[in-house]
Structures are given as C-alpha cells and as structure tokens.
Design an enzyme around this catalytic site. Structure first.
Site, PDB file in Angstrom:
ATOM      1  N   LYS A  10       0.863  -1.172   0.000  1.00  0.00           N
ATOM      2  CA  LYS A  10       0.000   0.000   0.000  1.00  0.00           C
ATOM      3  C   LYS A  10       0.901   1.224   0.000  1.00  0.00           C
ATOM      4  O   LYS A  10       1.933   1.213   0.673  1.00  0.00           O
ATOM      5  CB  LYS A  10      -0.829  -0.040   1.299  1.00  0.00           C
ATOM      6  CG  LYS A  10      -1.975   0.909   1.342  1.00  0.00           C
ATOM      7  CD  LYS A  10      -2.740   0.803   2.647  1.00  0.00           C
ATOM      8  CE  LYS A  10      -3.462   2.098   2.902  1.00  0.00           C
ATOM      9  NZ  LYS A  10      -3.954   2.239   4.238  1.00  0.00           N
ATOM     10  N   PRO A 191       4.857   8.163   0.932  1.00  0.00           N
ATOM     11  CA  PRO A 191       5.106   7.329  -0.259  1.00  0.00           C
ATOM     12  C   PRO A 191       6.503   6.710  -0.256  1.00  0.00           C
ATOM     13  O   PRO A 191       7.415   7.240   0.384  1.00  0.00           O
ATOM     14  CB  PRO A 191       4.971   8.333  -1.416  1.00  0.00           C
ATOM     15  CG  PRO A 191       4.170   9.468  -0.868  1.00  0.00           C
ATOM     16  CD  PRO A 191       4.514   9.546   0.590  1.00  0.00           C
ATOM     17  N   ASN A 192       6.648   5.626  -0.965  1.00  0.00           N
ATOM     18  CA  ASN A 192       7.946   4.955  -1.154  1.00  0.00           C
ATOM     19  C   ASN A 192       8.609   4.529   0.144  1.00  0.00           C
ATOM     20  O   ASN A 192       9.836   4.473   0.233  1.00  0.00           O
ATOM     21  CB  ASN A 192       8.915   5.842  -1.947  1.00  0.00           C
ATOM     22  CG  ASN A 192       8.336   6.220  -3.286  1.00  0.00           C
ATOM     23  OD1 ASN A 192       7.735   5.376  -3.962  1.00  0.00           O
ATOM     24  ND2 ASN A 192       8.461   7.481  -3.670  1.00  0.00           N
ATOM     25  N   ARG A 193       7.814   4.281   1.150  1.00  0.00           N
ATOM     26  CA  ARG A 193       8.332   3.845   2.462  1.00  0.00           C
ATOM     27  C   ARG A 193       9.221   4.891   3.132  1.00  0.00           C
ATOM     28  O   ARG A 193       9.979   4.580   4.045  1.00  0.00           O
ATOM     29  CB  ARG A 193       9.112   2.519   2.342  1.00  0.00           C
ATOM     30  CG  ARG A 193       8.275   1.370   1.781  1.00  0.00           C
ATOM     31  CD  ARG A 193       7.242   0.928   2.814  1.00  0.00           C
ATOM     32  NE  ARG A 193       6.371  -0.156   2.351  1.00  0.00           N
ATOM     33  CZ  ARG A 193       5.158   0.023   1.820  1.00  0.00           C
ATOM     34  NH1 ARG A 193       4.666   1.241   1.681  1.00  0.00           N
ATOM     35  NH2 ARG A 193       4.433  -0.996   1.465  1.00  0.00           N
ATOM     36  N   MET A 194       9.128   6.131   2.653  1.00  0.00           N
ATOM     37  CA  MET A 194       9.936   7.212   3.247  1.00  0.00           C
ATOM     38  C   MET A 194       9.097   7.909   4.316  1.00  0.00           C
ATOM     39  O   MET A 194       8.831   9.109   4.250  1.00  0.00           O
ATOM     40  CB  MET A 194      10.392   8.195   2.155  1.00  0.00           C
ATOM     41  CG  MET A 194      11.239   7.538   1.086  1.00  0.00           C
ATOM     42  SD  MET A 194      12.792   6.911   1.756  1.00  0.00           S
ATOM     43  CE  MET A 194      13.719   8.421   1.760  1.00  0.00           C
TER      44      MET A 194
END
Ligand SMILES: Cc1cc2nc3c(=O)[nH]c(=O)nc-3n(C[C@H](O)[C@H](O)[C@H](O)COP(=O)(O)O)c2cc1C
Length: 215
Positions: A10, A191-194
């Site tokens: 997700k 977003p992007n696991r950041m």
C-alpha cells in the site's frame, strides 16, 4: 499450508509530519492527532490502543485496552489488577502503548511507566459506568481459566442478585493505571516507504528532546 502475502503493498500518501508542525510538548501533538482521529470516519474506536507489558513468564504480551483519559501527566486506562496484564505491570511497570489509525496512516508509540491510579479517581470512573459493566467487573476474574461460559453467566447472575437494588461498589481489584510517558513516537506513512517518524524523549529537566528517525 502457505498463504503468500508478499504482494500486499500500500502506498501511504495522505499526510506528512514536519518538524515545523511539532509543538514542544508531545501531549499537544497527541491531542491534535487524537482529535482528528476521533472525528474521522476512517477511524473506528480511536481510543483503542495496544498495551505491551513484560509478563511474569518473561515474555512480552500485548493486548488492546481503551484509553479513557489523557492529561499532561499521562494516559489512563482501566482493568483488573489481578489479570495477567495487571500482575505483569505491578511486577514491571515499564510498558508500551501503541495506536494504529489505519485510515490516517498513522501510528503512535508511547513508552512509559505505569502506576495505579489514585483510588478516588478509579472510584469516580467506576461510578460513571453502566450497571452492566460494573457487574461485569465483579463477575469476571479476568485472565483466569474457567470451565465454561455457563460458569461466567452464573457468576454474573449471582452478583446481580447480591447487588439487587443496591449501589454497586468498585471491586478493589479493579481500577485504573496511568502510563507516564518517557518517549512518544509519531509515525506518519509517506510514499515509497519514506515515512515520517518524530520521536520525543523526556529529559532530566522535564523538557522533551525531538528527533527525526529514519523510516
Ligand atoms: C476494542 C477492545 C477494547 C478493550 N478494552 C479493554 C479495557 O479497557 N480494559 C481491559 O482490561 N480489557 C480490555 N479489552 C480486553 C483485553 O484486550 C484483554 O483481553 C483483557 O484485558 C485480558 O488481558 P490479559 O489477560 O493480558 O490481562 C479490550 C479488548 C478490545 C478488543
């Protein structure tokens, strides 16, 4: 049996947490986040939190309880002091509370020390509960093994009879704990696991040190 969930993914993109929006006191930020969560249709039971404690068997255990009040001092919930968690906390009062508000992509993790709430405060809260809940506190020897559902129902029936037309007092083994925080981490999915992670740590002079953690 194998159920592969490796494709579950997700992207978190609803909000951000920047230092410029962080007050000096984390309880203020908790209040802001809680207010939004409580109002949000995306969050069911915003006050449901997990409390992890170290059990008498040395294992950590977590379970959900309901936050009933928070103040500048700490976070309050109610339980049975003789339950597995009650005994665990009275033996080792270092606990961890966590909230996960999936709809807001937010998590809050609070480490702290738990203390029994003053008796008069537990009394006050107990009095405010409906009779059914009061009787439940008497009937349930929380965390003990019981033989059957009938045993539980019979205990409830016997306390109903005992307290018929009487005021139901608070059982001494039931009451509140206040968790006084030593660190509070706010996690906002990005977003992007950041993801954004801001941790507040209580200092000796009772100020809070704020640090950003890598996601
Ligand atoms: C949404 C939810 C709210 C709960 N609230 C409480 C609570 O406020 N106090 C409590 O003692 N147990 C509460 N429980 C039950 C606990 O999760 C747990 O089963 C119980 O306290 C016994 O835990 P223990 O055996 O580890 O002591 C709640 C459970 C759920 C799912």
């Amino acid at each position: 049996m194998a159920h592969d969930l490796s494709d579950y993914r997700k992207s978190y993109e609803k909000r951000e947490l920047l230092e410029s929006n962080c007050p000096e006191n984390p309880i203020e930020l908790f209040r802001d986040w809680f207010f939004v969560a409580d109002e949000s249709e995306m969050v069911d039971e915003a006050n449901a939190m997990t409390i992890a404690s170290i059990g008498l068997d040395g294992f950590p255990k977590s379970r959900v309880v309901l936050l009933k009040r928070y103040t500048w001092e700490g976070f309050i919930f109610y339980t049975n002091y003789n339950s597995e968690k009650g005994k665990a906390i009275l033996n080792n009062n270092r606990v961890c509370l966590s909230f996960f508000w999936s709809g807001l992509e937010q998590q809050i993790i609070i480490k702290g020390t738990a203390e029994k709430l003053a008796e008069n405060l537990s009394d006050g809260y107990f009095e405010s509960r409906p009779d059914g809940s009061k009787l439940g506190a008497w009937a349930s020897e929380q965390s003990e093994v019981i033989t059957s559902r009938e045993e539980l129902d019979q205990r409830l029936a016997s306390f109903e009879k005992q307290f018929e037309n009487k005021e139901i007092p608070r059982p001494k083994h039931w009451g509140g704990f206040i968790v006084k925080p030593v660190s509070i981490e706010f996690w906002q999915g990005r977003p992007n696991r950041m993801h954004d992670r801001i941790r507040y740590t209580l200092q000796k002079d009772f100020s809070w040190k704020l640090e950003r953690l890598a996601p």
